[in-house]
Enzyme design. Sequence first.
Site, mmCIF file in Angstrom:
data_model
loop_
_atom_site.group_PDB
_atom_site.id
_atom_site.type_symbol
_atom_site.label_atom_id
_atom_site.label_comp_id
_atom_site.label_asym_id
_atom_site.label_seq_id
_atom_site.Cartn_x
_atom_site.Cartn_y
_atom_site.Cartn_z
ATOM 1 N N ASP A 135 0.493 -1.297 0.116
ATOM 2 C CA ASP A 135 -0.130 -0.143 -0.067
ATOM 3 C C ASP A 135 0.702 1.235 -0.284
ATOM 4 O O ASP A 135 0.109 2.145 0.740
ATOM 5 C CB ASP A 135 -1.222 -0.259 1.180
ATOM 6 C CG ASP A 135 -1.624 -1.552 0.833
ATOM 7 O OD1 ASP A 135 -1.992 -1.748 0.650
ATOM 8 O OD2 ASP A 135 -1.995 -2.231 2.365
ATOM 9 N N LYS A 152 2.134 2.142 -5.505
ATOM 10 C CA LYS A 152 2.906 1.623 -6.927
ATOM 11 C C LYS A 152 2.096 2.013 -7.267
ATOM 12 O O LYS A 152 2.519 1.735 -8.508
ATOM 13 C CB LYS A 152 3.279 -0.148 -6.329
ATOM 14 C CG LYS A 152 3.915 -0.362 -5.079
ATOM 15 C CD LYS A 152 4.175 -2.079 -5.181
ATOM 16 C CE LYS A 152 3.155 -2.785 -4.178
ATOM 17 N NZ LYS A 152 2.976 -2.186 -3.005
ATOM 18 N N GLY A 153 0.641 1.748 -7.349
ATOM 19 C CA GLY A 153 -0.303 1.252 -8.795
ATOM 20 C C GLY A 153 -0.259 2.641 -9.231
ATOM 21 O O GLY A 153 0.210 3.135 -10.974
ATOM 22 N N ALA A 193 -4.381 -8.097 -3.656
ATOM 23 C CA ALA A 193 -3.176 -7.318 -4.243
ATOM 24 C C ALA A 193 -4.491 -5.718 -4.096
ATOM 25 O O ALA A 193 -5.498 -6.707 -5.180
ATOM 26 C CB ALA A 193 -2.641 -6.411 -5.777
ATOM 27 N N GLY A 194 -4.561 -4.387 -4.421
ATOM 28 C CA GLY A 194 -5.631 -3.580 -4.714
ATOM 29 C C GLY A 194 -4.215 -2.249 -5.331
ATOM 30 O O GLY A 194 -3.996 -1.492 -3.985
ATOM 31 N N HIS A 195 -4.058 -1.898 -6.105
ATOM 32 C CA HIS A 195 -3.915 -1.207 -6.827
ATOM 33 C C HIS A 195 -4.858 0.296 -7.219
ATOM 34 O O HIS A 195 -5.693 0.210 -7.993
ATOM 35 C CB HIS A 195 -2.455 -1.281 -7.866
ATOM 36 C CG HIS A 195 -1.402 -2.235 -7.539
ATOM 37 N ND1 HIS A 195 -0.932 -3.391 -8.737
ATOM 38 C CD2 HIS A 195 -1.324 -2.299 -6.557
ATOM 39 C CE1 HIS A 195 0.279 -3.448 -7.702
ATOM 40 N NE2 HIS A 195 -0.124 -3.275 -6.315
ATOM 41 N N GLN A 209 2.025 -6.550 -2.974
ATOM 42 C CA GLN A 209 2.363 -6.119 -1.912
ATOM 43 C C GLN A 209 3.820 -5.637 -1.401
ATOM 44 O O GLN A 209 3.997 -4.402 -1.849
ATOM 45 C CB GLN A 209 2.170 -7.676 -0.973
ATOM 46 C CG GLN A 209 1.717 -8.379 -0.765
ATOM 47 C CD GLN A 209 1.085 -8.943 -2.123
ATOM 48 O OE1 GLN A 209 1.156 -9.907 -2.725
ATOM 49 N NE2 GLN A 209 -1.182 -8.723 -2.717
ATOM 50 N N THR A 225 -7.868 -2.974 -1.163
ATOM 51 C CA THR A 225 -9.330 -4.791 -1.227
ATOM 52 C C THR A 225 -10.249 -5.502 -0.175
ATOM 53 O O THR A 225 -11.313 -5.647 -0.498
ATOM 54 C CB THR A 225 -7.883 -5.786 -1.180
ATOM 55 O OG1 THR A 225 -7.099 -5.941 -2.477
ATOM 56 C CG2 THR A 225 -8.483 -7.756 -1.784
ATOM 57 N N GLY A 255 -11.458 -3.395 2.543
ATOM 58 C CA GLY A 255 -11.835 -1.977 3.282
ATOM 59 C C GLY A 255 -11.314 -1.994 4.788
ATOM 60 O O GLY A 255 -12.055 -0.869 5.407
ATOM 61 N N ARG A 261 -5.892 0.785 7.593
ATOM 62 C CA ARG A 261 -4.464 0.102 7.880
ATOM 63 C C ARG A 261 -4.385 0.902 9.361
ATOM 64 O O ARG A 261 -4.633 2.364 9.930
ATOM 65 C CB ARG A 261 -4.030 1.245 6.982
ATOM 66 C CG ARG A 261 -4.458 0.281 5.747
ATOM 67 C CD ARG A 261 -3.621 0.754 4.091
ATOM 68 N NE ARG A 261 -4.727 0.076 3.503
ATOM 69 C CZ ARG A 261 -4.470 1.536 1.866
ATOM 70 N NH1 ARG A 261 -4.147 3.041 1.874
ATOM 71 N NH2 ARG A 261 -4.398 0.899 0.894
ATOM 72 N N LYS A 288 2.604 10.403 -1.017
ATOM 73 C CA LYS A 288 2.205 11.109 0.971
ATOM 74 C C LYS A 288 3.013 11.399 1.473
ATOM 75 O O LYS A 288 2.272 12.040 2.899
ATOM 76 C CB LYS A 288 1.388 9.266 1.564
ATOM 77 C CG LYS A 288 0.265 8.258 0.651
ATOM 78 C CD LYS A 288 -0.653 8.101 1.337
ATOM 79 C CE LYS A 288 -1.984 7.830 0.895
ATOM 80 N NZ LYS A 288 -2.813 6.906 1.131
ATOM 81 N N ASP A 313 2.449 15.116 1.381
ATOM 82 C CA ASP A 313 0.810 15.667 1.927
ATOM 83 C C ASP A 313 0.615 15.544 3.127
ATOM 84 O O ASP A 313 0.294 16.561 4.118
ATOM 85 C CB ASP A 313 0.141 16.421 0.710
ATOM 86 C CG ASP A 313 0.080 14.653 -0.062
ATOM 87 O OD1 ASP A 313 0.798 14.060 0.002
ATOM 88 O OD2 ASP A 313 -1.447 15.017 0.347
ATOM 89 N N SER A 358 5.490 11.899 -4.431
ATOM 90 C CA SER A 358 4.280 12.085 -4.965
ATOM 91 C C SER A 358 3.653 12.726 -3.762
ATOM 92 O O SER A 358 3.624 12.282 -2.872
ATOM 93 C CB SER A 358 3.735 10.102 -5.235
ATOM 94 O OG SER A 358 2.422 11.073 -5.434
HETATM 95 P P1 IMP Z 1 -3.037 -13.057 2.230
HETATM 96 O O1 IMP Z 1 -1.972 -11.963 0.740
HETATM 97 O O2 IMP Z 1 -3.963 -12.884 1.829
HETATM 98 O O3 IMP Z 1 -2.649 -14.387 2.511
HETATM 99 O O4 IMP Z 1 -2.332 -12.290 3.263
HETATM 100 C C1 IMP Z 1 -1.356 -12.343 3.897
HETATM 101 C C2 IMP Z 1 -1.092 -10.357 4.834
HETATM 102 O O5 IMP Z 1 -0.698 -9.834 3.877
HETATM 103 C C3 IMP Z 1 -2.421 -9.972 5.610
HETATM 104 O O6 IMP Z 1 -1.449 -9.108 6.244
HETATM 105 C C4 IMP Z 1 -2.773 -8.944 4.182
HETATM 106 O O7 IMP Z 1 -3.194 -7.727 5.198
HETATM 107 C C5 IMP Z 1 -1.272 -8.795 3.387
HETATM 108 N N1 IMP Z 1 -1.403 -8.408 2.323
HETATM 109 C C6 IMP Z 1 -2.087 -9.271 1.215
HETATM 110 N N2 IMP Z 1 -2.085 -8.282 0.188
HETATM 111 C C7 IMP Z 1 -1.742 -7.019 0.274
HETATM 112 C C8 IMP Z 1 -1.357 -5.923 0.006
HETATM 113 O O8 IMP Z 1 -2.167 -5.755 -1.345
HETATM 114 N N3 IMP Z 1 -1.553 -4.550 0.376
HETATM 115 C C9 IMP Z 1 -1.160 -4.969 1.850
HETATM 116 N N4 IMP Z 1 -1.422 -5.587 2.792
HETATM 117 C C10 IMP Z 1 -1.135 -6.876 1.768
#
Ligand code: IMP
Length: 429
Positions: free
Chosen positions: A13, A16-17, A39-41, A221, A297, A299, A302, A328, A330, A410
Amino acid sequence: MSTLIVVGAQWGDEGKGKIVHLLGKKADTIVRYQGGNNAGHTVVFDGKKFVLHQIPSGILQPGRRCLIANGVVMDPWALRDEARFLESRKIRVKGRLFISAWAHLILPYHRYLDALRESGQGKIGTTKRGIGPAYSDKVGRVGVRLADYMDPPTFRTLVEQNLSAKAPLLKSLVSLAVLRNETFKDYDSLRRFFEPLMADTPALLQKDLAAGKNVLFEGAQGTMLDVDFGTYPFVTSSNPIAGAACVGSGVGPAAIDEVLGVVKAYTTRVGDGPFPTELKDSFGDALRERGQEFGATTGRPRRCGWFDAVVVRHAVRINGLTRLSLTKLDVLEGVDPIRVCVAYRIDGKVVKDFPASRRAQAEAVPIYKELPGFAGPVKGITRYQDLPDAAKKYCRFLETEVGVPMALISMGRSREETILLDKSFRWIP
Ligand code: IMP
């Protein structure tokens, strides 16, 4: 020809996106090499917000080719939905997206196994997308690769073998009949969907490299979630680090030119596990609100904390980072003083390198350096010289502490909200 790997240098987080979207302008091909739809980009493009989970952020860059390489675990239903969503927003996917025949699949039983594990004592706060069980099957040699999915007799045999081993473990959650139904749901139409997308991605990449094209490898990640070098066992099940770009896409290490680490001006983490600089107070809550730190991903809120130079130095070493992109900045506007963790105290000793022991990681007490804060507004500034002096000092301090120069800063999600610092960096648009 140039190749660049973009990795997260914290717990994911980092933003990177946006960086991939920006630098992707110079790329011919963009490659995802690990992870899955955990992942959530997030990318803001033409004033619209896109959150991509499996398809590389580079797809938003018109005309670029995107590869989902062998190191990724791919959820067929989620991928089809993501492709349809993009097409519905007039982003062309067909003819531009290719998926490795060697990539492993996430199937419904992986999601159930993830949920089962997360309901018990070994819980680590996963995204429950089935990522860990899919990678376990891959290394356990019972996984299903896209090439095998596309071959009905092979797929049926593999599924039956897997169901007979896994259904008994899952009987408190789901029956064998439901599991089988879910696994074969939409099978024919999904095969038709994947037919034109499946490719020999190492062969495509080899051709690109031979033709002198620019290839960008997009990590998902972050380093501290790496299964080898992160805060094990509170990690993801793949290697988000730069070295994995080669294994995860089938190119040799000599093909890599640059490795850019993306770092947030503070630190965040989703899920459980050690986080030495975490702020469990109202200031941590304020950072979350100001930075809108909620998982792209799941919600989930963090966890937020100060910048941890021990973590980023670890990332510099493990990834061989050649440049940094700070994001970030700012969000720290008006925060005074700003703290940066420069070392840990563990068992009464000062430690400058990130420790391997899980007890040491959990008990590490940060040693902070305080820096003066800066008043705003910094958002909207696009030239380094226009930043307040204290903001410049903060950036320079971070560079010195971690030993790598910054190429970009950025301060917002859109491409325009970026300071391009290093004109010698050939990927800067
Ligand atoms: P998993 O990848 O779903 O098995 O989750 C393992 C750990 O990685 C957990 O703490 C998730 O919150 C974290 N995690 C997985 N993907 C992401 C991401 O894209 N951003 C931040 N944390 C992630």
